[in-house]
Enzyme design. Structure first.
Site, PDB file in Angstrom:
ATOM      1  N   GLU A  64      31.895  -1.263 -15.487  1.00 49.89           N
ATOM      2  CA  GLU A  64      31.390   0.103 -15.454  1.00 49.89           C
ATOM      3  C   GLU A  64      32.531   1.021 -15.019  1.00 49.89           C
ATOM      4  O   GLU A  64      33.100   0.843 -13.956  1.00 49.89           O
ATOM      5  CB  GLU A  64      30.247   0.175 -14.442  1.00 49.89           C
ATOM      6  N   ILE A  69      26.532  -4.888 -23.640  1.00 51.15           N
ATOM      7  CA  ILE A  69      26.561  -5.711 -22.425  1.00 51.15           C
ATOM      8  C   ILE A  69      25.446  -6.753 -22.394  1.00 51.15           C
ATOM      9  O   ILE A  69      25.405  -7.618 -21.538  1.00 51.15           O
ATOM     10  CB  ILE A  69      26.525  -4.803 -21.181  1.00 51.15           C
ATOM     11  N   GLY A  70      24.508  -6.682 -23.317  1.00 52.36           N
ATOM     12  CA  GLY A  70      23.522  -7.768 -23.385  1.00 52.36           C
ATOM     13  C   GLY A  70      22.127  -7.305 -23.704  1.00 52.36           C
ATOM     14  O   GLY A  70      21.547  -7.695 -24.714  1.00 52.36           O
ATOM     15  N   GLU A 105       0.818  -1.209   0.000  1.00 56.48           N
ATOM     16  CA  GLU A 105       0.000   0.000   0.000  1.00 56.48           C
ATOM     17  C   GLU A 105       0.856   1.266   0.000  1.00 56.48           C
ATOM     18  O   GLU A 105       0.528   2.267  -0.640  1.00 56.48           O
ATOM     19  CB  GLU A 105      -0.908   0.027   1.244  1.00 56.48           C
ATOM     20  N   LEU A 106       1.971   1.211   0.726  1.00 57.57           N
ATOM     21  CA  LEU A 106       2.811   2.410   0.826  1.00 57.57           C
ATOM     22  C   LEU A 106       3.414   2.762  -0.529  1.00 57.57           C
ATOM     23  O   LEU A 106       3.453   3.922  -0.935  1.00 57.57           O
ATOM     24  CB  LEU A 106       3.916   2.193   1.870  1.00 57.57           C
ATOM     25  N   HIS A 110      22.951   5.168 -17.571  1.00 56.72           N
ATOM     26  CA  HIS A 110      21.889   5.566 -16.650  1.00 56.72           C
ATOM     27  C   HIS A 110      21.194   6.841 -17.076  1.00 56.72           C
ATOM     28  O   HIS A 110      20.209   7.241 -16.499  1.00 56.72           O
ATOM     29  CB  HIS A 110      22.449   5.738 -15.239  1.00 56.72           C
ATOM     30  N   ASP A 115      27.458 -12.923 -16.580  1.00 51.19           N
ATOM     31  CA  ASP A 115      27.423 -11.671 -15.803  1.00 51.19           C
ATOM     32  C   ASP A 115      27.600 -11.935 -14.317  1.00 51.19           C
ATOM     33  O   ASP A 115      26.927 -12.793 -13.751  1.00 51.19           O
ATOM     34  CB  ASP A 115      26.063 -10.984 -15.996  1.00 51.19           C
TER      35      ASP A 115
HETATM   36  N1  GLN Z   1      23.442  -8.669 -19.369  1.00 52.99           N
HETATM   37  C1  GLN Z   1      22.749  -7.804 -18.470  1.00 52.99           C
HETATM   38  C2  GLN Z   1      22.147  -6.654 -19.240  1.00 52.99           C
HETATM   39  O1  GLN Z   1      22.727  -6.265 -20.216  1.00 52.99           O
HETATM   40  C3  GLN Z   1      23.673  -7.263 -17.410  1.00 52.99           C
HETATM   41  C4  GLN Z   1      22.929  -6.431 -16.389  1.00 52.99           C
HETATM   42  C5  GLN Z   1      23.775  -5.972 -15.211  1.00 52.99           C
HETATM   43  O2  GLN Z   1      24.967  -6.004 -15.235  1.00 52.99           O
HETATM   44  N2  GLN Z   1      23.164  -5.526 -14.162  1.00 52.99           N
HETATM   45  O3  GLN Z   1      21.118  -6.115 -18.860  1.00 52.99           O
HETATM   46 ZN    ZN Z   2      26.037  -3.979 -15.488  1.00 52.01          ZN
END
Ligand code: GLN
Ligand code: ZN
Length: 777
Positions: free
Chosen positions: A684, A450-451, A17-18, A713, A618
């Protein structure tokens, strides 16, 4: 006389609910008064649950609209000046401004987005980081040399008044001054936040005084940092601090949790407080020492029910542990969960979908409280009053222990029979690198991602429709294949060197695999707060893990069929799966990790057999698994890296294994990252402006490495020049022949337009730098 209490209770409510109220409030659909009403209602309900479980007092002060550390920032009057509050703004507005940032613009600014607009305005949200070794994130207090404190919020006292008015006996909950300072960060150089203690303590004195005036007898004051390796200055500060706070006349229960007290044990026992809470699960080795050292005039609170895991307590075993301690201590005993129940789902009542047997093995927050009541009754000699509960608990414990769903001979045999070299590739890296270079003939500075690619609303709708049965198998497959085709075409057009299928079929990188592995279960409503209104629903690993059939091969092979470029298979590693799940408490985490590792290895081998030459495993969560005390690091890293190697080492030298990490700094565990022996690691780095990479350079990281050249991001598209600059910086610390070019992380939270532009710039940057470097091939 044995009493029971809880260190805290989940805030979100039985049906989150919150969360829903908060999000409505942020969207402007309900006002502050309506939100406050939801908060008051939830507190009232949660106190009733505690009362129904016959707790001696209800916990007040554990509730928060976003985070309890953020509450303390307001309570203690240290909102950072950079927010520019005049003091005229309503408290709740300032609270959400700190938690979420101001001027959200085109996206919600947070500590993660790293975008300039928000840095320029200086009103980005407080940084957020993990609460000890949990998956809960708290807001980091910011300190400067001129930070002042004052009693600045009535909220805690209002909540005490609310509980008192409702007829409850109140135990107030506060985060202790040393832990509060420890958890914050200095925001200017040349000053130590420790020196703020003198300024902070008078406010704590005032708070305790106010609570006493409200008729509060006991205050639980949390100092979880007593479970850490503390610098001497901090350790030595505990005594004078608590002498001062003890003078206020209210009884203090000093609460510790998550980690052994170890070298702080005597200190904790001798502090001038009226009681001490110890985590009997994570600090089991301390218990005898505590019972010896804690004077019998002090209350001993034992966290005997696991507040970090979802298993039903073995009540007989708990009683067997309790009895000698009770005798030894000789003083008053309280029973509690090991830590706040914040880290558990609300109640099993909402789990109609779990089979009865599995359900009988579990206890969520509400059920954990009843366990305390049963333990208390037995210790009071009223065993007969809880006969039925005891029987129930015994049969559940016995059925779990004997269940063939839990202990599977084939899985155990496989681990036992594994050859000792199973975690080693056939040849060393240098030999593998030669073979792989010949096989893939990639340009220098190869480009990849990265995927994941953007998870559009359309993709999510298709997955949901499939789950609800509105799309049949064939329709769903066609839809996902269309998404894969789109992703491959776009990557080819962009000129990337190593492609991915885009992960359209995956809801979550752990859940996707857990759903296909034996030994995992999923709840319907097992939500746990991650931060603010965000909750996660971790899988439960209840039994020996094995992989009944291939999990990703079809999608990957389909993707490979669309292109002549290498298609990178994409898997989640054993440690990340372990870290983001509720795990078994009946075997070592290392054993569970090894089982998952073998299951992932099966998938890696199947991918190789299906012609996939590059496979990424990963492990973003590997660093989060580090124990809170340094002494535990080495053993953890040994089994964690071994588990990774097991998953990766079933393939030929020509097959290239990648891994990916993000979310944290890795410089303090570089030897272990190297020991994972992945052919390529992508990490990263862009937000730290490649600083992170310096460590890899200094350490002379032996294998190939792809430092992220742009932050995923933010929707901002990085320019070619920016990425060229980062790559040149990288080429200074890492031999160019070892370098890959890729973004920081997966792109699933992004939209296609900015993704395509950013990747086009990235490919161009790689080409530009390639042309200037003499790279051996
Ligand atoms: N293979 C994942 C992606 O590309 C890796 C996600 C992650 O490192 N958090 O979303
Ligand atoms: Zn990542």
């Amino acid at each position: 006389m044995v009493r029971t209490h809880t260190l805290g209770f989940p805030r979100m409510g039985a049906h989150r609910e919150l969360k829903f109220a908060l999000e409505k409030h942020w969207r402007g659909e309900i006002g502050a008064a309506a939100l406050e009403a939801v908060g008051a209602e939830l507190r009232a309900r949660h106190w009733s649950v505690q009362q129904a479980a016959a707790l001696d007092a209800v916990a007040v002060g554990d509730f928060a609209f976003y985070d309890h550390v953020a509450n303390h920032i307001q309570l203690l009057g240290c909102e950072p000046a950079r927010f520019g509050f005049t003091g005229e703004e309503p408290e709740l507005n300032r609270y959400f401004a700190m938690a979420r940032g101001i001027d959200a613009g085109d996206h919600a600014h947070d500590s993660d987005c790293g975008c300039d607009e928000n840095n320029a305005s200086g009103r980005f949200a407080l940084e957020m980081t993990k609460w000890f070794d949990t998956n809960y994130h708290y807001m980091v207090p910011e300190f400067r040399a001129d930070t002042e404190f004052r009693l600045a919020s009535q909220r805690l006292f209002d909540e005490v008044a609310q509980a008192t008015l409702a007829g409850h006996k109140v135990k107030a909950v506060l985060l202790g001054p040393l832990s509060f300072l420890w958890l914050g960060k200095e925001k200017e150089a040349g000053f130590d936040r420790f020196n703020l203690l003198e300024r902070l303590l008078p406010v704590y004195e005032q708070i305790l005084h106010r609570l006493r005036m409200q008729g509060v007898e006991w205050v639980q004051i949390d100092e979880p940092i007593l479970g850490l390796d503390l610098p001497d200055a901090w350790r030595h500060a505990f005594e004078p601090t608590y002498w001062r706070l003890a003078r206020g006349g209210v009884k203090l229960l000093l609460a510790t949790y998550f980690s052994p007290l170890a070298d702080n044990l005597r200190l904790a026992c001798q502090l001038p407080v009226a009681g001490l809470h110890v985590d009997a699960l994570r600090a089991a080795e301390d218990l005898v020492g505590v019972a010896d050292w804690l004077p019998s005039h002090k209350v001993l609170s034992l966290g005997i029910v696991d507040g970090r895991n979802i298993w039903r307590t073995d009540l007989d075993a708990a009683l067997a542990r309790l009895r000698p301690l009770v005798a030894k201590h000789g003083g008053e005993l309280w029973l509690a969960p090991s830590c706040s129940l914040l880290h558990l789902p609300y109640s099993l009542q909402a789990e109609a979908g779990l089979d009865a047997e599995l359900k009988s093995w579990l206890a969520f927050a509400v059920e954990k409280l009843s366990e305390l009541r049963v333990l208390q009754a037995v210790l009071h000699g009223k065993e007969s009053s809880v006969d039925a509960e005891l029987l129930d608990s015994r049969s559940a414990v016995a059925s779990r222990r004997g269940s063939p769903r839990v202990n599977r001979a084939a899985v155990a045999a496989r681990l036992a029979d594994a050859e000792p070299r199973a975690d080693q590739r056939g040849s060393g890296f240098a030999a593998r690198q030669q073979l792989q270079r010949r096989r893939f003939a990639l340009p220098s500075l190869p480009t990849t991602t990265i995927g994941s690619f953007p998870q559009t609303a359309d993709i999510r709708a298709a997955r949901a429709a499939f789950k609800r049965g509105q799309l049949d198998e064939a329709q769903y497959r066609a839809k996902m294949q269309a998404e894969i085709t789109l992703a491959v075409r776009k990557q080819e057009a962009l000129g990337l060197d190593v492609l991915v299928h885009g992960e359209a079929e995956r809801n979550d990188m752990v859940e996707y695999f857990g759903e296909q592995l034996d030994g995992f279960a999923f709840t319907a409503n097992g939500w746990v707060q991650s931060y603010g209104s965000r909750c996660v629903k971790p899988p439960l690993i209840y039994g020996d893990v094995a992989r009944p059939r291939a999990m990703t091969v079809d999608w990957t092979v389909y993707a490979q069929s669309l292109t002549r470029k290498p298609m990178k298979g994409m898997l989640t590693g054993p440690i990340t799966i372990l870290q983001w799940s509720f795990v078994r408490d009946d075997q070592a985490r290392s054993t569970t990790a090894r089982q998952i590792a073998w299951a992932i290895r099966d998938e890696v081998v199947d991918l190789e057999r299906a012609g996939i030459g590059i496979i990424q495993i990963d492990e973003p969560a590997i660093r989060e698994g580090l124990p809170l005390r340094h002494a535990g690091w080495k053993p953890y890293l040994a089994w964690a890296t071994e588990a990774f190697r097991i998953s990766a080492s079933g393939v030929r030298d020509e097959t290239q294994i990648h891994t990916h990490m993000c979310y944290s700094e890795f410089n303090d565990i570089l030897p272990e990252i190297a020991a994972m022996d992945a052919d390529v690691i992508t990490i990263e780095t862009s937000r730290s402006d490649m600083e992170l990479l310096q460590g890899f350079g200094d350490f002379k990281y032996p294998n190939e490495i792809g430092p992220g050249v742009y932050d995923i991001h933010s929707p901002r598209v990085p320019t070619v020049q920016q990425m060229v600059a980062l790559l040149e910086k990288a080429a200074h610390v890492i031999a160019p022949g070892q370098l890959w070019v890729n973004p920081d992380c997966g792109l699933k939270t992004r939209g296609w337009p900015e993704t395509e532009q950013a990747l086009a710039n990235m490919v161009q940057a790689a080409k530009a730098v390639r042309a200037t470097l003499a790279v051996p091939t």
